[in-house]
Design a protein around this motif. Sequence first.
Motif, PDB file in Angstrom:
ATOM      1  N   VAL A 115    -102.898 -31.216 -66.326  1.00 47.05           N
ATOM      2  CA  VAL A 115    -101.673 -31.335 -65.534  1.00 47.05           C
ATOM      3  C   VAL A 115    -101.371 -29.976 -64.913  1.00 47.05           C
ATOM      4  N   SER A 116    -101.114 -29.964 -63.624  1.00 41.12           N
ATOM      5  CA  SER A 116    -100.880 -28.713 -62.907  1.00 41.12           C
ATOM      6  C   SER A 116     -99.575 -28.055 -63.348  1.00 41.12           C
ATOM      7  N   GLY A 117     -99.583 -26.715 -63.344  1.00 37.71           N
ATOM      8  CA  GLY A 117     -98.388 -25.964 -63.711  1.00 37.71           C
ATOM      9  C   GLY A 117     -97.528 -25.587 -62.531  1.00 37.71           C
ATOM     10  N   GLY A 118     -97.732 -26.215 -61.402  1.00 36.41           N
ATOM     11  CA  GLY A 118     -96.939 -25.940 -60.214  1.00 36.41           C
ATOM     12  C   GLY A 118     -97.365 -26.852 -59.090  1.00 36.41           C
ATOM     13  N   TRP A 178     -89.201 -31.172 -55.761  1.00 32.43           N
ATOM     14  CA  TRP A 178     -89.950 -31.025 -57.028  1.00 32.43           C
ATOM     15  C   TRP A 178     -90.880 -29.822 -56.868  1.00 32.43           C
ATOM     16  N   ARG A 179     -90.470 -28.676 -57.406  1.00 33.94           N
ATOM     17  CA  ARG A 179     -91.241 -27.446 -57.213  1.00 33.94           C
ATOM     18  C   ARG A 179     -91.920 -26.981 -58.495  1.00 33.94           C
ATOM     19  N   ILE A 180     -91.904 -27.821 -59.535  1.00 34.51           N
ATOM     20  CA  ILE A 180     -92.529 -27.450 -60.797  1.00 34.51           C
ATOM     21  C   ILE A 180     -93.810 -28.248 -60.979  1.00 34.51           C
ATOM     22  N   GLY A 181     -94.494 -28.029 -62.105  1.00 36.35           N
ATOM     23  CA  GLY A 181     -95.678 -28.811 -62.404  1.00 36.35           C
ATOM     24  C   GLY A 181     -95.303 -30.179 -62.949  1.00 36.35           C
ATOM     25  N   GLY A 182     -96.313 -30.923 -63.374  1.00 39.16           N
ATOM     26  CA  GLY A 182     -96.061 -32.240 -63.953  1.00 39.16           C
ATOM     27  C   GLY A 182     -95.990 -33.358 -62.955  1.00 39.16           C
ATOM     28  N   GLY A 183     -96.429 -33.103 -61.719  1.00 41.19           N
ATOM     29  CA  GLY A 183     -96.387 -34.160 -60.708  1.00 41.19           C
ATOM     30  C   GLY A 183     -97.231 -35.361 -61.093  1.00 41.19           C
ATOM     31  N   GLU A 184     -98.316 -35.128 -61.847  1.00 42.83           N
ATOM     32  CA  GLU A 184     -99.166 -36.228 -62.291  1.00 42.83           C
ATOM     33  C   GLU A 184     -98.409 -37.152 -63.240  1.00 42.83           C
ATOM     34  N   VAL A 185     -97.617 -36.556 -64.133  1.00 43.15           N
ATOM     35  CA  VAL A 185     -96.809 -37.342 -65.076  1.00 43.15           C
ATOM     36  C   VAL A 185     -95.722 -38.105 -64.321  1.00 43.15           C
ATOM     37  N   ARG A 186     -95.103 -37.429 -63.381  1.00 37.33           N
ATOM     38  CA  ARG A 186     -94.042 -38.061 -62.590  1.00 37.33           C
ATOM     39  C   ARG A 186     -94.540 -39.333 -61.918  1.00 37.33           C
ATOM     40  N   LYS A 187     -95.717 -39.259 -61.319  1.00 38.45           N
ATOM     41  CA  LYS A 187     -96.268 -40.409 -60.604  1.00 38.45           C
ATOM     42  C   LYS A 187     -96.487 -41.592 -61.534  1.00 38.45           C
ATOM     43  N   LYS A 242     -91.912 -12.451 -69.881  1.00 41.26           N
ATOM     44  CA  LYS A 242     -92.695 -11.436 -70.579  1.00 41.26           C
ATOM     45  C   LYS A 242     -91.923 -10.138 -70.753  1.00 41.26           C
ATOM     46  N   ALA A 243     -90.941  -9.925 -69.884  1.00 38.60           N
ATOM     47  CA  ALA A 243     -90.105  -8.731 -70.006  1.00 38.60           C
ATOM     48  C   ALA A 243     -88.941  -8.948 -70.960  1.00 38.60           C
ATOM     49  N   GLY A 244     -88.798 -10.172 -71.509  1.00 42.78           N
ATOM     50  CA  GLY A 244     -87.723 -10.441 -72.455  1.00 42.78           C
ATOM     51  C   GLY A 244     -86.422 -10.874 -71.819  1.00 42.78           C
ATOM     52  N   ARG A 245     -86.400 -11.091 -70.494  1.00 43.35           N
ATOM     53  CA  ARG A 245     -85.177 -11.543 -69.821  1.00 43.35           C
ATOM     54  C   ARG A 245     -85.138 -13.075 -69.846  1.00 43.35           C
ATOM     55  N   VAL A 246     -85.002 -13.612 -71.037  1.00 47.69           N
ATOM     56  CA  VAL A 246     -85.166 -15.062 -71.217  1.00 47.69           C
ATOM     57  C   VAL A 246     -84.040 -15.860 -70.581  1.00 47.69           C
ATOM     58  N   GLU A 247     -82.855 -15.258 -70.411  1.00 48.40           N
ATOM     59  CA  GLU A 247     -81.742 -15.994 -69.827  1.00 48.40           C
ATOM     60  C   GLU A 247     -81.995 -16.361 -68.372  1.00 48.40           C
ATOM     61  N   LYS A 248     -82.984 -15.714 -67.743  1.00 48.89           N
ATOM     62  CA  LYS A 248     -83.282 -15.982 -66.338  1.00 48.89           C
ATOM     63  C   LYS A 248     -84.445 -16.956 -66.155  1.00 48.89           C
ATOM     64  N   VAL A 249     -85.029 -17.407 -67.251  1.00 49.19           N
ATOM     65  CA  VAL A 249     -86.263 -18.182 -67.172  1.00 49.19           C
ATOM     66  C   VAL A 249     -85.956 -19.675 -67.109  1.00 49.19           C
ATOM     67  N   ARG A 250     -86.544 -20.330 -66.133  1.00 46.69           N
ATOM     68  CA  ARG A 250     -86.445 -21.778 -66.013  1.00 46.69           C
ATOM     69  C   ARG A 250     -87.664 -22.430 -66.659  1.00 46.69           C
ATOM     70  N   GLY A 251     -87.469 -23.633 -67.163  1.00 48.36           N
ATOM     71  CA  GLY A 251     -88.564 -24.342 -67.807  1.00 48.36           C
ATOM     72  C   GLY A 251     -89.138 -25.431 -66.915  1.00 48.36           C
ATOM     73  N   GLN A 252     -90.399 -25.770 -67.164  1.00 49.12           N
ATOM     74  CA  GLN A 252     -91.025 -26.895 -66.456  1.00 49.12           C
ATOM     75  C   GLN A 252     -90.710 -28.177 -67.227  1.00 49.12           C
ATOM     76  N   HIS A 253     -89.447 -28.463 -67.286  1.00 52.13           N
ATOM     77  CA  HIS A 253     -88.884 -29.574 -68.052  1.00 52.13           C
ATOM     78  C   HIS A 253     -88.245 -30.527 -67.057  1.00 52.13           C
ATOM     79  N   TYR A 254     -88.449 -31.818 -67.253  1.00 50.47           N
ATOM     80  CA  TYR A 254     -87.900 -32.809 -66.336  1.00 50.47           C
ATOM     81  C   TYR A 254     -87.292 -33.959 -67.134  1.00 50.47           C
ATOM     82  N   ASP A 255     -86.086 -34.351 -66.756  1.00 51.84           N
ATOM     83  CA  ASP A 255     -85.399 -35.490 -67.361  1.00 51.84           C
ATOM     84  C   ASP A 255     -85.278 -36.606 -66.331  1.00 51.84           C
TER      85      ASP A 255
END
Length: 767
Positions: free
Chosen positions: A403-406, A416-425, A642-655
């Motif tokens: 599954v692609s990561g983008g 839809w700008r994240i990965g998981g397009g295969e799952v979505r379909k 990787k720099a530890g700024r986790v509050e700015k990180v978005r996940g490849q999560h879809y509901d």
Amino acid sequence: MALPVARASRLAFRRLSSSSPSSSSSSFLARPLTSRPSTLPGHLLTSKRQVSSYLSAASEAKIIVKPYPEEDLDEEAGVRLQSHLGPFAARTHYHADVKSSMIGQEVVLSGWLTKSRRASHELSFHNLLDSRSSTLQLIINRPPTPSALSSSPPQAAAPLPSTLDLLAVPIESVISVRGIVQKKESRTGNEEEIEINVKEWKLLNPASRELPFRPTEENMVTEDVRAEYRYLDLRRKALAENIRRRSQVAHIVRNYMHDLDFTEIETPILLQSSPEGAREYLVPSRVSSASMTSSQQPTPILSPTSTSSSTESINSFPSSSPPFPPTASTSTTPNPASAPSPPKRATPKFYALPQSPQQPKQLLIASGVTDKYYQIARCFRDEGGRKDRQPEFTQIDLEMGFVSGGVVDGKESDGWRIGGGEVRKVVEGMVGKIWKEVKGEDVLGKEGRFRVLKYREAMERFGSDKPDLRFGLELQSATPHLSSLAQEALKLSKQTLDVLVQPKEWPSSRLFPKEEEPSLVDRLTIGVSLKSRYLSPEDLLEGSSFATGLGLKKGSVVWVEKRGSEPEGGATDLGRVRLALMSAAVKKNLLAVSAKPHFLWIIEFPLFTLADPDKDFQAHGRWSATHHPFTAPVWEDLIDLKAGRVEKVRGQHYDLVLNGMEIGGGSVRIHDAKMQEWVLREVLKLNDDEVSRFSHLLKALSFGAPPHGGLALGFDRLVSILCDTPNIRDVIAFPKSSYSLDPVFRSPNSIPEDTLGEYGLERRKLD
């Protein structure tokens, strides 16, 4: 070597019969084994002496079986009603299959007697319900002889007297009838109405005359009573049809997934406890810690010494990984000296019931046995029951490899700008097929896909991460309409001001009680209200910059909330007000909600959160994974992660959301073992013991796992929506109560002290 009871008994019997062919053998055969001495641990016979003692104790046992009691006299029937235990004629048709074209044809039907009515001395009418919730009327012109509906010889029991009238048989009794299809005399003139002229009938099982309720009648018994006698309540047509529709949906899913070359694989139910998020159900085991070997002790990929014990700082992602350390499972030369000594006293061991098949399905993809896995899986979570939650539930679970990561080459044009397009379909196709076959609706439309909203936009416009789009009432930002001084104050405090303007056509009076209003939301009337916690008195006047910018006039009702400028959690207080207003307005016929299903994808959630109260019991103030700890970050945010700024990180999560309800969720997974362990240790601050519970997953990822992702759809919730019921208990055969109790099987229940002892447990009084 210990021998199982059955095998040891057979060996002992052969020895005894060969040495003592007379008395010992006959005594053994005459007195069957009925019990095992409690002194044999684990129910094992470990020596000849124990076998001899076992047989000696068994030979002393005497079994006395009382004669079967005679049936009580049924006072209303005047005879002893008894179940039929012998052969009877096979059913020829279900009720719905009996048509007007069959008039004059003989049929054999079976089912439950739900209604009886005498029309005259010779004529009576009866309703017969079958196991497909269809009812046919029976007509009896004279009391027929309840003879056997079979060519086989009658059973030994005395037959019911020929004078027994079907009117005397208790309602809800099970009967079989042979009769002729005939046209029903109907006042409506409906040519399709038919009935069965009964020639013979047989009582298969009489029902008690003291039923707690009659399921085919519209009675007002409490839900608790119906839950306790669920097996009786399931005869209700609405409830039974829900269960059959559930089966239909499962069949559609399996056919669809099979056609796409998915492999259905069952995953374990008894797993290891791991800190994934929700509370687990634990199952004690008689396996002790003494059976653990060194090969089962996990070895980390990253050195434990790299872990920071502080909950406030996060070490940056290491630039290179230390060599993967050898473990006992990969070593060619075992070292007995390194194996831990068995403890003097066995430590109790526990299984955990799976919250989901998350880890097993990732291992399956890593294994290469398939890159398209699915199952309709049973899952367990120890949380309070609500109308949309059950402690044990079912989900349609799937995982895909490669599954692609983008988004590749920017092909996705709908947001839809994240990965998981295969799952979505795959998921959109599955849901579209279900709705088409069950409801006859095309929910995918011309675009062939569902709408997409980012988490931030959903929270800002609707105050919810699962917005109901069947109606408007969108939230607005009031910050641009405030004075520059007020705007600067909000900016410095990292806050913003949201408003919900009530439609001017609605009355200015309260639509729901004041005590139900969230405490942090102001309800204001322009030109009438004099003060607010968030606005100046000037802002409340007609013609103010605030009122003009939002199109408010005197008498306009507006709801105001101050929140953090960065959305967090699943809903805001103003979002809850929006839903409460909708519900109240619908009841008062002020608002019409669309009946069309509104599907929606929510993407780009924060990867980690501090605002999930359901995970506080494990987080203790630490970061928690918004979805689960295996979700991959959006690849553009890897630098921040990787720099530890986790509050700015978005996940490849879809509901996947439907009409304001989350019906499924998934993500692209972390397939890099080094990054996965770093997230567990450095971001989530799990200790060595907690990380060790994921050792199997970390090893599988390090042995060559393809990029993968998946999703799980809540099967119970999906079926409840298809059945138009708000309560998922209505689509589960034997659901738990709101307190996670089973009213039918009386679980959970207490366990005897001696049984607890076998598991190394003892009862302790709770504070």
